[in-house]
Design a protein around this motif. Structure first.
Motif, PDB file in Angstrom:
ATOM      1  N   LEU A  92       0.806  -1.143  -0.165  1.00  0.00           N
ATOM      2  CA  LEU A  92       0.078   0.020  -0.043  1.00  0.00           C
ATOM      3  C   LEU A  92       0.998   1.411   0.129  1.00  0.00           C
ATOM      4  O   LEU A  92       0.580   2.381  -0.885  1.00  0.00           O
ATOM      5  N   ILE A 136      -3.536   5.367  -7.320  1.00  0.00           N
ATOM      6  CA  ILE A 136      -4.530   5.037  -6.486  1.00  0.00           C
ATOM      7  C   ILE A 136      -5.617   4.183  -7.140  1.00  0.00           C
ATOM      8  O   ILE A 136      -6.710   4.280  -6.771  1.00  0.00           O
ATOM      9  N   ARG A 142      -5.872   0.899  -6.703  1.00  0.00           N
ATOM     10  CA  ARG A 142      -6.608  -0.145  -5.976  1.00  0.00           C
ATOM     11  C   ARG A 142      -7.061   0.675  -4.667  1.00  0.00           C
ATOM     12  O   ARG A 142      -7.682  -0.171  -3.728  1.00  0.00           O
ATOM     13  N   THR A 143      -7.078   1.817  -4.491  1.00  0.00           N
ATOM     14  CA  THR A 143      -7.297   2.586  -3.045  1.00  0.00           C
ATOM     15  C   THR A 143      -7.831   3.806  -3.313  1.00  0.00           C
ATOM     16  O   THR A 143      -7.859   4.620  -4.258  1.00  0.00           O
ATOM     17  N   HIS A 144      -8.828   4.009  -2.267  1.00  0.00           N
ATOM     18  CA  HIS A 144      -9.696   5.433  -2.202  1.00  0.00           C
ATOM     19  C   HIS A 144      -9.774   5.687  -0.780  1.00  0.00           C
ATOM     20  O   HIS A 144      -9.562   4.887   0.241  1.00  0.00           O
ATOM     21  N   ILE A 173      -8.690   4.858   4.738  1.00  0.00           N
ATOM     22  CA  ILE A 173      -8.240   4.195   3.587  1.00  0.00           C
ATOM     23  C   ILE A 173      -8.926   2.613   3.493  1.00  0.00           C
ATOM     24  O   ILE A 173      -8.764   2.051   4.139  1.00  0.00           O
ATOM     25  N   SER A 221      -8.706  -0.239   0.484  1.00  0.00           N
ATOM     26  CA  SER A 221      -7.595  -0.584  -0.195  1.00  0.00           C
ATOM     27  C   SER A 221      -7.855  -2.195  -0.602  1.00  0.00           C
ATOM     28  O   SER A 221      -8.312  -2.771   0.252  1.00  0.00           O
ATOM     29  N   GLN A 260      -5.272  -5.642  -2.034  1.00  0.00           N
ATOM     30  CA  GLN A 260      -4.088  -6.020  -2.283  1.00  0.00           C
ATOM     31  C   GLN A 260      -4.030  -7.579  -2.367  1.00  0.00           C
ATOM     32  O   GLN A 260      -4.794  -8.211  -1.927  1.00  0.00           O
TER      33      GLN A 260
END
Length: 536
Positions: free
Chosen positions: A234, A243, A245-247, A320, A322, A324
């Motif tokens: 991350l 970003i 895979r992430t918000h 966050i 995410s 992974q």
């Protein structure tokens, strides 16, 4: 004795002393009192100074006299006790703020409640859907009722809290469980350690699986080496401003009507009108020095309209969300914790989407920077008389106060196309829902179809009008689902094979909507629209 409403937290096994349980910064200035010798515990309390509410200043502009006598204050109480070699916290007033919230046991209260509540005597359920955005829902019944009444979707809904009546009325009259457990009890205070031991026994029980086994679709990752590696993945992505895979999202439900804006630690006094991860990373001066520790230290503050003061609500890490992959397993960061997603569920979703029929309509590539309406216009023009652009053509269903866009593009062969550019993933849940809502309205509401036919008559050329109208049965005529295919067209730069270019929870949401469409006899397909590097 009189009944007392109590809120319990179980602290994780890393807490070895009362000092480990508290927030070192927040506990400063608090008074500390030891308990009776037979109870191994301590009580902290803290009161705030009296202040005038922010709204007083506004009202004083209108009144002939000052309102200086109006004051507010708050009190915080935190009772820490040891029972069965574990540490428990019982909070009073704003006492939760004195705890180190990173050290509370996840879902302690929820597990105790689910193991104790009669599943036929439930009152409220709080759920979250971690699609490409987090949707929090609170469902409440006016009286105790069965679980099925709440319409929970066991595949997509993540249970956050539950309220209901316990099977054993001597235990409590009512329970509410989330990370904490709130109950009303008449147990004697000197039996509190014994009561905590009983809560721990209930927490370790797995009888909840008989009616709530679906809450284990996500299992918390406790192995530190796994957590460290996921955090490292991350962190590398955030430093690269990747970003995909992430918000950011709220860990708890908030009242948007009462929120003005936000501050996020690490960017000085910059104010944000929403939690935007890209905007935050672009504003972070020391992004190369970013660490997980800093993400947990940086606070997210909310300025509420009612006070106009910034209130620290969460640390940034808790906000966050995410996904992974590690060792062929899928993990999700939710509410500051890493979860391993059930492998069977992942395979079920991937298999389902892999078996979706291939789209029979070919869509041209989008241009870089091109707006959706401009893309829809180009596609319709490229397809000529075989495609009709219905983008932004809104129609009111019968008895509804809101309008519905039937689709973006309609084909003569019955292909119904919904287009969405995947800029921020929050748009995808709207796309999938739009496809289902519009077609279900199309099936059930004859007057809706009549209004749609009128709209098509206005748009289509005179030569093709009748051909288009044969696709839309008027009211009074049956609708045959096998004549239509809902196409979800997503404009994206991602080139990942299969369906992994979509976040898992978006894929899960898509599967649910496709299953609902299939129940009506309507096929569904997924189209990935590439983006050409031609700048607009």
């Amino acid at each position: 004795m009189a009944t007392q409403r109590l809120t319990f937290y179980l602290l994780d096994k890393e807490v070895k002393s009362f000092k480990d349980a508290v927030d070192g910064e927040k506990i400063e200035g608090a008074s500390k009192i030891d308990l009776h010798q037979e109870i191994n515990g301590v009580f902290y309390y803290k009161t705030s100074k009296e202040n005038s509410p922010q709204w007083v200043q506004f009202v004083e502009l209108l009144t002939t006299e000052r309102l200086g006598d109006i004051k507010t204050a708050s009190a915080s109480g935190l009772l820490l006790i040891e029972a069965d070699r574990r540490y428990f916290a019982i909070t009073f007033g704003h006492g939760r703020s004195l705890l180190d919230l990173s050290k509370i046991e996840y879902q302690f209260g929820l597990r105790v409640a689910l193991n104790s509540i009669d599943h036929k005597k439930m009152r409220t359920l709080d759920t979250k859907i971690y699609d490409s955005m987090v949707i929090s829902t609170k469902v409440q019944s006016s009286r105790n009722t069965e679980l099925e009444t709440f319409g929970i979707n066991s595949a997509t809904d993540i249970l956050g809290s539950v309220t209901g009546q316990p099977k054993d009325s001597s235990f409590a009259k009512k329970l509410t469980g989330s990370d904490s457990l709130t109950l009303t009890t008449d147990h004697k205070i000197d039996n509190l350690p014994l009561f905590c031991t009983k809560l721990l026994e209930i927490y370790k029980n797995d009888s909840y699986r008989e009616n709530f086994s679906w809450i284990d679709h996500l299992s918390i990752v406790k192995k530190s080496s796994e957590v460290d590696q996921l955090n490292e993945y991350l962190l590398e992505q955030l430093k690269d401003k990747d970003i995909s895979r992430t918000h950011l999202s709220f860990p708890d439900a908030v009242d948007w009507e009462d929120i003005d804006d936000f501050k996020i630690g690490g960017t000085k006094n910059k104010i944000y009108d929403e939690l935007d991860l890209k905007a935050y990373l672009d504003s972070l001066d020391d992004i190369a020095e970013l660490t997980i520790k800093k993400l947990k230290q940086y606070s997210v503050s909310v300025r509420f309209a009612r006070t106009q003061k910034f209130d620290k609500r969460w640390n940034l890490f808790r906000c966050i969300v995410s996904e992974q992959r590690l060792n062929n397993m899928l993990y999700a960061l939710i509410d500051g914790r890493w979860f391993r997603i059930d492998k069977d569920l992942v395979e079920q979703v991937d298999t389902y989407l892999h078996r979706l029929p291939k789209a029979t309509v070919n869509l041209i590539a989008a241009h870089k920077g091109e707006k959706e309406k401009d893309y829809n216009n180009r596609v319709a023009q490229a397809c000529g008389e075989h495609m009709l652009n219905l983008d932004q053509q809104n129609i009111s269903p019968s008895g509804a106060s809101s309008v519905i866009e039937f689709c973006d593009l309609l084909c003569t062969d019955g292909n119904i196309i919904h287009v969405k550019r995947k800029t921020r993933s929050a748009t995808l849940s709207h796309l999938f829902a739009q496809g289902y809502v519009s077609v279900s309205t199309f099936f059930k509401d004859g007057s809706f179809r009549d209004r749609l036919r009128t709209k098509i008559s206005e748009i289509a050329s005179e030569d093709t009008r009748e051909e288009w109208l044969t696709i839309i049965p008027p009211s009074g005529q049956p609708v045959h689902g096998d004549r239509y295919t809902i196409n979800y067209a997503i404009v994206t730069e991602k080139t990942t094979k299969g369906t992994d270019w979509l976040p898992f929870f978006s894929k899960l949401n898509l599967m649910q909507h496709c299953e609902n469409l299939a129940a009506m006899g309507v096929k569904a397909s997924l189209i990935r629209v590439p983006i050409e590097s031609i700048a607009i």
